[in-house]
Design a protein around this motif. Structure first.
Motif, PDB file in Angstrom:
ATOM      1  N   GLN A   1      23.304 -50.923 -38.557  1.00  9.45           N
ATOM      2  CA  GLN A   1      23.951 -49.683 -38.142  1.00  9.45           C
ATOM      3  C   GLN A   1      25.165 -49.982 -37.261  1.00  9.45           C
ATOM      4  OE1 GLN A   1      23.193 -46.545 -39.206  1.00  9.45           O
ATOM      5  NE2 GLN A   1      25.101 -45.992 -38.190  1.00  9.45           N
ATOM      6  N   ALA A   2      25.046 -50.942 -36.366  1.00 11.36           N
ATOM      7  CA  ALA A   2      26.173 -51.328 -35.509  1.00 11.36           C
ATOM      8  C   ALA A   2      27.322 -51.862 -36.351  1.00 11.36           C
ATOM      9  CB  ALA A   2      25.728 -52.367 -34.490  1.00 11.36           C
ATOM     10  N   SER A   3      26.994 -52.623 -37.374  1.00 13.83           N
ATOM     11  CA  SER A   3      28.024 -53.156 -38.267  1.00 13.83           C
ATOM     12  C   SER A   3      28.719 -52.037 -39.033  1.00 13.83           C
ATOM     13  CB  SER A   3      27.409 -54.152 -39.244  1.00 13.83           C
ATOM     14  OG  SER A   3      28.370 -54.618 -40.160  1.00 13.83           O
ATOM     15  N   ARG A   4      27.933 -51.083 -39.535  1.00 13.16           N
ATOM     16  CA  ARG A   4      28.536 -49.950 -40.258  1.00 13.16           C
ATOM     17  C   ARG A   4      29.430 -49.137 -39.333  1.00 13.16           C
ATOM     18  NH1 ARG A   4      23.460 -49.829 -42.896  1.00 13.16           N
ATOM     19  NH2 ARG A   4      22.618 -48.386 -41.363  1.00 13.16           N
ATOM     20  N   ASP A   5      28.964 -48.905 -38.112  1.00  9.08           N
ATOM     21  CA  ASP A   5      29.751 -48.137 -37.147  1.00  9.08           C
ATOM     22  C   ASP A   5      31.048 -48.865 -36.793  1.00  9.08           C
ATOM     23  OD1 ASP A   5      27.765 -46.236 -37.156  1.00  9.08           O
ATOM     24  OD2 ASP A   5      26.905 -46.844 -35.218  1.00  9.08           O
ATOM     25  N   ALA A   6      30.964 -50.181 -36.652  1.00  8.96           N
ATOM     26  CA  ALA A   6      32.149 -50.956 -36.285  1.00  8.96           C
ATOM     27  C   ALA A   6      33.166 -51.011 -37.415  1.00  8.96           C
ATOM     28  CB  ALA A   6      31.741 -52.369 -35.894  1.00  8.96           C
ATOM     29  N   ASN A   7      32.696 -51.012 -38.638  1.00  8.39           N
ATOM     30  CA  ASN A   7      33.598 -51.118 -39.780  1.00  8.39           C
ATOM     31  C   ASN A   7      34.190 -49.781 -40.214  1.00  8.39           C
ATOM     32  OD1 ASN A   7      33.531 -53.927 -40.163  1.00  8.39           O
ATOM     33  ND2 ASN A   7      31.541 -53.770 -41.134  1.00  8.39           N
ATOM     34  N   ALA A   8      33.709 -48.695 -39.666  1.00 11.61           N
ATOM     35  CA  ALA A   8      34.208 -47.378 -40.054  1.00 11.61           C
ATOM     36  C   ALA A   8      35.554 -47.120 -39.374  1.00 11.61           C
ATOM     37  CB  ALA A   8      33.205 -46.303 -39.648  1.00 11.61           C
ATOM     38  N   TRP A   9      36.497 -46.608 -40.142  1.00 16.56           N
ATOM     39  CA  TRP A   9      37.788 -46.230 -39.567  1.00 16.56           C
ATOM     40  C   TRP A   9      37.626 -44.900 -38.854  1.00 16.56           C
ATOM     41  CZ3 TRP A   9      42.010 -49.004 -38.873  1.00 16.56           C
ATOM     42  CH2 TRP A   9      42.180 -50.157 -39.647  1.00 16.56           C
TER      43      TRP A   9
ATOM     44  N   ARG B   1      36.245 -54.117 -32.498  1.00 15.79           N
ATOM     45  CA  ARG B   1      34.916 -53.526 -32.724  1.00 15.79           C
ATOM     46  C   ARG B   1      34.114 -54.357 -33.711  1.00 15.79           C
ATOM     47  NH1 ARG B   1      37.324 -48.649 -33.722  1.00 15.79           N
ATOM     48  NH2 ARG B   1      36.517 -48.670 -35.816  1.00 15.79           N
ATOM     49  N   THR B   2      34.760 -54.791 -34.778  1.00 19.10           N
ATOM     50  CA  THR B   2      34.077 -55.575 -35.800  1.00 19.10           C
ATOM     51  C   THR B   2      33.597 -56.901 -35.229  1.00 19.10           C
ATOM     52  OG1 THR B   2      35.494 -54.586 -37.479  1.00 19.10           O
ATOM     53  CG2 THR B   2      34.321 -56.570 -38.105  1.00 19.10           C
ATOM     54  N   THR B   3      34.420 -57.549 -34.422  1.00 21.63           N
ATOM     55  CA  THR B   3      34.045 -58.823 -33.816  1.00 21.63           C
ATOM     56  C   THR B   3      32.884 -58.637 -32.842  1.00 21.63           C
ATOM     57  OG1 THR B   3      36.328 -59.585 -34.015  1.00 21.63           O
ATOM     58  CG2 THR B   3      34.895 -60.800 -32.514  1.00 21.63           C
ATOM     59  N   ARG B   4      32.922 -57.578 -32.039  1.00 18.65           N
ATOM     60  CA  ARG B   4      31.825 -57.316 -31.105  1.00 18.65           C
ATOM     61  C   ARG B   4      30.523 -57.047 -31.843  1.00 18.65           C
ATOM     62  NH1 ARG B   4      34.848 -53.418 -26.788  1.00 18.65           N
ATOM     63  NH2 ARG B   4      35.949 -55.062 -25.693  1.00 18.65           N
ATOM     64  N   ALA B   5      30.589 -56.336 -32.946  1.00 22.46           N
ATOM     65  CA  ALA B   5      29.381 -56.031 -33.706  1.00 22.46           C
ATOM     66  C   ALA B   5      28.795 -57.295 -34.328  1.00 22.46           C
ATOM     67  CB  ALA B   5      29.686 -55.005 -34.778  1.00 22.46           C
ATOM     68  N   ALA B   6      29.666 -58.235 -34.689  1.00 21.02           N
ATOM     69  CA  ALA B   6      29.197 -59.482 -35.299  1.00 21.02           C
ATOM     70  C   ALA B   6      28.426 -60.333 -34.295  1.00 21.02           C
ATOM     71  CB  ALA B   6      30.367 -60.253 -35.864  1.00 21.02           C
ATOM     72  N   LEU B   7      28.787 -60.188 -33.024  1.00 19.60           N
ATOM     73  CA  LEU B   7      28.083 -60.989 -32.011  1.00 19.60           C
ATOM     74  C   LEU B   7      26.715 -60.435 -31.791  1.00 19.60           C
ATOM     75  CD1 LEU B   7      30.949 -61.467 -29.435  1.00 19.60           C
ATOM     76  CD2 LEU B   7      30.114 -63.115 -31.108  1.00 19.60           C
TER      77      LEU B   7
END
Length: 60
Positions: free
Chosen positions: A34-42, A54-60
């Motif tokens: 869910q965090a990954s989906r949220d980070a990748n959403a424009w 956001r994407t980098t933070r979600a990956a961590l």
């Protein structure tokens, strides 16, 4: 009582522990997805840099 009653109880305990561990890991996986989906959403007004952060933070 059967002589195998002890083994049945041990098996039941082991199953409950394994199920609990699985549920914990599965919940963590769902939260990460869910965090990954949220980070990748424009989002409106996002720049490419903000989205990359956001994407980098979600990956961590």
């Amino acid at each position: 009582m059967s002589q195998f009653n002890i083994y049945a109880r041990k098996l039941d305990t082991a199953f409950k522990e394994a199920r609990s561990e699985y549920n914990t890991a599965f919940r963590a996986l769902q939260e990460a997805q869910q965090a990954s989906r949220d980070a990748n959403a424009w989002k409106p007004g996002d720049s490419a840099e903000e989205k990359q952060v956001r994407t980098t933070r979600a990956a961590l």
